[in-house]
Design a protein around this motif. Structure first.
Motif, short mmCIF file in Angstrom:
data_model
loop_
_atom_site.label_atom_id
_atom_site.label_comp_id
_atom_site.label_asym_id
_atom_site.label_seq_id
_atom_site.Cartn_x
_atom_site.Cartn_y
_atom_site.Cartn_z
N ARG A 45 -11.77 12.38 23.86
CA ARG A 45 -11.96 13.80 24.09
C ARG A 45 -13.34 14.15 23.81
O ARG A 45 -14.08 13.54 23.05
N PRO B 251 -10.06 13.73 33.76
CA PRO B 251 -10.70 14.65 32.65
C PRO B 251 -9.62 16.10 32.68
O PRO B 251 -9.20 16.62 34.07
N ILE C 272 -12.03 18.74 26.44
CA ILE C 272 -11.77 17.83 27.62
C ILE C 272 -11.30 16.56 27.38
O ILE C 272 -12.20 15.81 26.95
N PHE D 244 -9.84 12.76 28.49
CA PHE D 244 -10.07 12.08 29.50
C PHE D 244 -9.56 10.53 29.10
O PHE D 244 -9.79 9.93 27.81
N ILE E 162 -17.49 12.04 34.35
CA ILE E 162 -16.79 13.23 34.25
C ILE E 162 -17.89 14.19 34.76
O ILE E 162 -19.06 14.18 34.09
#
Length: 302
Positions: free
Chosen positions: A209, A182, A191, A193, A159
């Motif tokens: 997260r 993300p 964020i 994901f 990410i």
């Protein structure tokens, strides 16, 4: 709307198969059909912030259609004809950010026009950018960076963020455990994901997260199914995600999948819809502005 050339990223359908763009709701009521085709796969709807449009990709082109149905319109993406299913709209609805076949993220006016490349050249070796999120202030994009690892060009998936106006990338994860999808929370504090972090078998992705600086990594799901692509509702109250059968590796097409909704902290998960789908069904955020409806794609076979 016009575009030069035809689409060059075609995903064919199987004999007797259809691609259907539908609108569902968090209460699990009967979905409403918006558009269907048997020509080739359509994928990954976004809902425009003003509620007027659904945006999806087909054959490498981006199209838009009213949520009530009608004929899709091609968005002029400045000559890009190989877009994939990783595209999102800016918070003000004026820009579409998309991932293209050159491995980069580009910005295009929603009304159509020249494309601007956002991402940077990185190396050594091929580096591919797959977009998934835009921060609430519109200033930052979150994407998956794919790098070679162990002889596999797609082996290292982590990410990153990059300024939407262009600028240096920031790496948020650095692990051989694949990560994807993300997306910023509506308040910009997290964020969300999916990742195989901590998985004991290949492909067993769960939802996580972290803070936008990569700190406070928190696991949100822990079950036997394979969970991908968490999408936060505009009001921040719900997370919609796609759940694959146990043992699935990656996010393939043509599986019996389930859409689930849970609380932002991972609590109270519940099934909303089950259908044949997978890749292309829910890759990007597709919530309506009312935080009750969402768009998705299924791929039934007659």
């Amino acid at each position: 709307m016009t575009i030069t050339g035809a689409g060059t990223n075609v995903r064919p359908l199987a004999a007797g198969q259809r691609a259907r763009l539908l609108v569902g709701d968090i209460d699990g009521g009967e979905p409403r059909l918006v558009y269907e085709t048997a020509d080739s796969a359509l994928e990954a709807p976004n809902w425009s912030p003003d509620g007027r449009w659904l945006v999806f990709n087909q054959d490498g082109l981006l199209l838009r259609i009213a949520p009530g149905g009608g004929a899709p319109e091609v968005i002029d993406t400045g000559g890009i004809t190989d877009a994939n299913n990783d595209h999102v709209l800016s918070p003000d609805g004026g820009t579409v950010y998309l991932s293209a076949g050159d491995g980069h993220i580009h910005a295009v006016p929603f009304e159509g026009g020249p494309a601007r490349r956002v991402t940077n050249d990185r190396g050594p070796g091929p580096f591919r950018h797959f977009l998934h999120g835009v921060s609430p202030d519109g200033r930052t994009l979150a994407y998956v960076g794919v790098e070679p690892y162990g002889g596999d060009e797609w082996g290292y998936r982590n990410i990153f963020t990059v300024p939407a106006a262009g600028g240096p990338d920031t790496r948020l994860t650095d692990s051989p455990a694949p990560a994807d999808g993300p997306e910023f929370s509506p308040d910009g504090a997290w964020i969300y994901f999916n990742s195989e972090h901590g998985a004991t078998v290949p492909g067993h992705a769960q939802l996580f997260r972290m803070r936008p600086d990569g700190s406070e990594l928190t696991r949100l799901t822990s079950d036997a199914r394979v969970n991908w692509f968490p999408h936060l509702s505009p009001d921040g109250r719900h997370v919609l995600y796609i759940s694959f059968p146990p043992g699935t590796e990656g996010h393939p097409a043509d599986r019996d999948v389930v859409l689930r909704v849970m609380d932002p902290d991972g609590g109270a998960p519940r099934d909303v819809l089950a259908f044949p789908g997978g890749q292309g069904s829910l890759n990007v955020n597709s919530w309506a502005p009312d935080s009750r409806r969402f768009a998705y794609v299924d791929y039934p076979t007659a």
